[in-house]
Design an enzyme around this catalytic site. Structure first.
Site, PDB file in Angstrom:
ATOM      1  N   CYS A 185       0.828  -1.206   0.000  1.00  0.00           N
ATOM      2  CA  CYS A 185       0.000   0.000   0.000  1.00  0.00           C
ATOM      3  C   CYS A 185       0.865   1.259   0.000  1.00  0.00           C
ATOM      4  O   CYS A 185       1.585   1.523   0.965  1.00  0.00           O
ATOM      5  CB  CYS A 185      -0.900  -0.039   1.239  1.00  0.00           C
ATOM      6  SG  CYS A 185      -1.752   1.493   1.621  1.00  0.00           S
ATOM      7  N   CYS A 207       0.166   3.754   2.831  1.00  0.00           N
ATOM      8  CA  CYS A 207       0.672   3.196   4.097  1.00  0.00           C
ATOM      9  C   CYS A 207       2.159   3.496   4.240  1.00  0.00           C
ATOM     10  O   CYS A 207       2.631   3.885   5.322  1.00  0.00           O
ATOM     11  CB  CYS A 207       0.460   1.682   4.145  1.00  0.00           C
ATOM     12  SG  CYS A 207      -1.266   1.160   4.050  1.00  0.00           S
TER      13      CYS A 207
END
Length: 135
Positions: A58, A61
């Site tokens: 991600c 993230c």
């Protein structure tokens, strides 16, 4: 290895591409690797805790990881415990807390869910942490 990592970080500051990293070896943000770790660390905790539900693939993230490190080492060092959970490795925790998007930050107070912040929203995280600490 630590010296090599510092070299990579130093290099990234001078290059045109961005270098993202996860938590450093200092473990300011502690990785929870099992449901048992979560129950032992977060639920009985009387402090405010932030749990970062993330995925290694991600992009947002990865962008948030340095910010959380900064929060955990500076502004919230003494008042908030920081944890992270890889949703691909700990799917039982993801289901338990209704994680449907990454990153999702679940703030706990006295072992109970206080609030969730979905998405890469540094200002939202700061506002929720400040609110949790005031109550």
């Amino acid at each position: 290895m630590f010296a090599l990592r510092n070299t990579a970080l130093q290099f990234s500051r001078t290059s045109t591409s961005r270098f993202f990293s996860t938590s450093t070896s200092r473990l300011a943000v502690k990785e929870l690797t099992s449901f048992q770790d979560f129950k032992k660390e977060v639920l009985p905790n009387k402090k405010v805790s932030l749990v970062d539900f993330y995925a290694t693939w991600c992009g947002p993230c990865k962008q948030m990881a340095p910010l959380l490190e900064n929060f955990s080492e500076n502004a919230y060092k003494d008042n908030v415990d920081f944890y992270k959970v890889d949703v691909d490795q700990q799917s039982d925790l993801s289901v338990e807390y209704g994680i449907t998007a990454m990153p999702t930050f679940v703030i706990f107070k006295d072992g109970e869910v206080f609030y969730k912040v979905v998405g890469a929203n540094p200002q939202g995280i700061k506002q929720v942490l400040d609110a949790a600490l005031k109550e």
